[in-house]
Design a protein around this motif. Sequence first.
Motif, PDB file in Angstrom:
ATOM      1  N   ALA A   1      16.095  35.529  63.067  1.00 57.01           N
ATOM      2  CA  ALA A   1      17.275  36.121  63.888  1.00 57.01           C
ATOM      3  C   ALA A   1      17.336  35.218  65.261  1.00 57.01           C
ATOM      4  O   ALA A   1      16.605  35.480  66.230  1.00 57.01           O
ATOM      5  CB  ALA A   1      17.107  37.532  64.146  1.00 57.01           C
ATOM      6  N   VAL A   2      18.498  34.227  65.178  1.00 56.46           N
ATOM      7  CA  VAL A   2      18.758  33.516  66.299  1.00 56.46           C
ATOM      8  C   VAL A   2      20.150  33.633  66.642  1.00 56.46           C
ATOM      9  O   VAL A   2      21.070  33.472  65.937  1.00 56.46           O
ATOM     10  CB  VAL A   2      18.407  32.060  65.802  1.00 56.46           C
ATOM     11  N   THR A   3      20.313  33.925  67.928  1.00 63.03           N
ATOM     12  CA  THR A   3      21.599  34.232  68.290  1.00 63.03           C
ATOM     13  C   THR A   3      22.704  32.935  68.263  1.00 63.03           C
ATOM     14  O   THR A   3      23.856  32.889  67.742  1.00 63.03           O
ATOM     15  CB  THR A   3      21.689  34.512  69.825  1.00 63.03           C
ATOM     16  N   HIS A   4      22.190  31.850  68.888  1.00 66.36           N
ATOM     17  CA  HIS A   4      23.119  30.531  68.847  1.00 66.36           C
ATOM     18  C   HIS A   4      22.877  29.548  68.093  1.00 66.36           C
ATOM     19  O   HIS A   4      21.763  28.790  68.037  1.00 66.36           O
ATOM     20  CB  HIS A   4      23.306  29.995  70.576  1.00 66.36           C
ATOM     21  N   PRO A   5      23.540  29.198  67.125  1.00 64.87           N
ATOM     22  CA  PRO A   5      23.189  28.379  66.136  1.00 64.87           C
ATOM     23  C   PRO A   5      23.888  26.865  66.382  1.00 64.87           C
ATOM     24  O   PRO A   5      24.750  26.326  65.854  1.00 64.87           O
ATOM     25  CB  PRO A   5      23.956  28.899  64.812  1.00 64.87           C
ATOM     26  N   LEU A   6      23.114  26.251  67.344  1.00 60.63           N
ATOM     27  CA  LEU A   6      23.626  24.848  67.590  1.00 60.63           C
ATOM     28  C   LEU A   6      23.357  24.012  66.445  1.00 60.63           C
ATOM     29  O   LEU A   6      24.344  23.150  66.255  1.00 60.63           O
ATOM     30  CB  LEU A   6      22.799  24.441  68.722  1.00 60.63           C
ATOM     31  N   LEU A   7      22.319  24.013  65.933  1.00 54.14           N
ATOM     32  CA  LEU A   7      22.128  23.175  64.646  1.00 54.14           C
ATOM     33  C   LEU A   7      22.437  21.876  64.619  1.00 54.14           C
ATOM     34  O   LEU A   7      23.186  21.271  63.852  1.00 54.14           O
ATOM     35  CB  LEU A   7      22.751  24.031  63.346  1.00 54.14           C
ATOM     36  N   SER A   8      21.706  21.156  65.619  1.00 51.32           N
ATOM     37  CA  SER A   8      22.088  19.429  65.590  1.00 51.32           C
ATOM     38  C   SER A   8      21.187  18.701  64.798  1.00 51.32           C
ATOM     39  O   SER A   8      20.108  19.216  64.321  1.00 51.32           O
ATOM     40  CB  SER A   8      22.105  19.138  67.050  1.00 51.32           C
ATOM     41  N   GLY A   9      21.573  17.394  64.530  1.00 52.91           N
ATOM     42  CA  GLY A   9      20.659  16.574  64.063  1.00 52.91           C
ATOM     43  C   GLY A   9      20.679  17.001  62.558  1.00 52.91           C
ATOM     44  O   GLY A   9      21.480  17.458  61.877  1.00 52.91           O
TER      45      GLY A   9
ATOM     46  N   ILE B   1      11.384  29.763  54.553  1.00 53.36           N
ATOM     47  CA  ILE B   1      12.134  30.930  55.240  1.00 53.36           C
ATOM     48  C   ILE B   1      13.031  31.465  54.166  1.00 53.36           C
ATOM     49  O   ILE B   1      13.823  30.564  53.309  1.00 53.36           O
ATOM     50  CB  ILE B   1      12.775  30.377  56.358  1.00 53.36           C
ATOM     51  N   LYS B   2      12.991  32.858  54.097  1.00 56.81           N
ATOM     52  CA  LYS B   2      14.062  33.606  53.043  1.00 56.81           C
ATOM     53  C   LYS B   2      15.413  33.599  53.458  1.00 56.81           C
ATOM     54  O   LYS B   2      16.285  33.077  52.872  1.00 56.81           O
ATOM     55  CB  LYS B   2      13.469  34.902  52.762  1.00 56.81           C
ATOM     56  N   GLU B   3      15.661  34.129  54.956  1.00 54.69           N
ATOM     57  CA  GLU B   3      17.017  34.143  55.337  1.00 54.69           C
ATOM     58  C   GLU B   3      16.899  34.096  56.837  1.00 54.69           C
ATOM     59  O   GLU B   3      16.092  34.487  57.603  1.00 54.69           O
ATOM     60  CB  GLU B   3      17.506  35.584  54.898  1.00 54.69           C
ATOM     61  N   LEU B   4      18.159  33.203  57.292  1.00 57.89           N
ATOM     62  CA  LEU B   4      18.279  33.001  58.601  1.00 57.89           C
ATOM     63  C   LEU B   4      19.374  33.716  59.102  1.00 57.89           C
ATOM     64  O   LEU B   4      20.600  33.327  58.644  1.00 57.89           O
ATOM     65  CB  LEU B   4      18.239  31.562  59.187  1.00 57.89           C
ATOM     66  N   TYR B   5      19.505  34.697  60.184  1.00 57.89           N
ATOM     67  CA  TYR B   5      20.564  35.292  60.595  1.00 57.89           C
ATOM     68  C   TYR B   5      21.213  34.749  61.834  1.00 57.89           C
ATOM     69  O   TYR B   5      20.250  34.516  63.013  1.00 57.89           O
ATOM     70  CB  TYR B   5      20.405  36.799  60.518  1.00 57.89           C
ATOM     71  N   VAL B   6      22.256  34.448  62.209  1.00 62.67           N
ATOM     72  CA  VAL B   6      22.811  33.969  63.589  1.00 62.67           C
ATOM     73  C   VAL B   6      24.283  34.711  63.646  1.00 62.67           C
ATOM     74  O   VAL B   6      24.688  35.406  62.921  1.00 62.67           O
ATOM     75  CB  VAL B   6      23.101  32.296  63.393  1.00 62.67           C
TER      76      VAL B   6
END
Length: 314
Positions: A244-252, A263-268
Amino acid sequence: METAPLIFSGSSNPTLTKKICEYLGLELGKADLKRFSDGEIWVKYLENIRGRDVFVVQSTHPPAENLMELLIMIDAAKRASAKRVTAVIPYFGYARQDRKDQPRVSISAKLTANLITVAGADRVITMDLHAAQIQGFFDIPFDHLYASPIFTVIFKDKLKDLVVVSPDIGGIKLARAYAKRLNASLVLIDKRRPTHNVAEVMTIIGDVKDKNVLIVDDMIDTAGTFVSAINALKANGAKDIYGAVTHPLLSGNAIEKINNAEIKELYVTDSIPLKESINTKKIFVRTASELLAEAIIRSFRNESISSLFEIDKS
């Protein structure tokens, strides 16, 4: 009859602003944002805002034009005689540069705070700062919201034998809030960062063997820290791992790392819009619009918004 607030959107995340307006039953404010041929930003409000409460919604993730656009929108509102201008910044960029941790570097979070204040903002509303002390960089009222209520409802009854993990010591307070709300135990990962955007997991403090794990953090950028944490947890016997991560920058190549991780699921949240090119079945977006909308309307009505500060104060 009470005059309604005026809510305007920058170009960083107009979909989130529209959801905020829909929740409040308001029309999105009309503004014209243009770029000259050289890229210079031009802003004009297309309705009378004199004497009105204006809320400008704009995240300040890269590129830097998002921050510049926010500053120009604030300045234009002040020069149009708005009564009060509130900068609603779902994701506060440059928050990682919050101290002088080595010689000859900028404290860019403080610089950003100065720019927003000098531009004319009367108040700031933001969510899950990377460093809580940034609130003290401002000499204007500052409301710091927490996304934990958005995520905890997902996991409240979903998992048994749950532990909440903070991937670094800086997130321990955030993780403690999740653990308290989910009635789960708390685990800390002590990591060392040899260079920027490179994390090396060192030690897991707590028991994760045969436990379901929820990793919580304020942001995920290159996913190096996040995936290193997953690998270390799996090596120590963890069962299913969620995030559970608030801010999904997700660079590179962050998406590739997440797709390949156990990991099963990632919530943003939608504080930052996910890139259209992102292709993954592991990431799920939950909107922060209701939380931000409640903060906006309570601020407008001069009501307390302390009930939205969902974090353990201890």
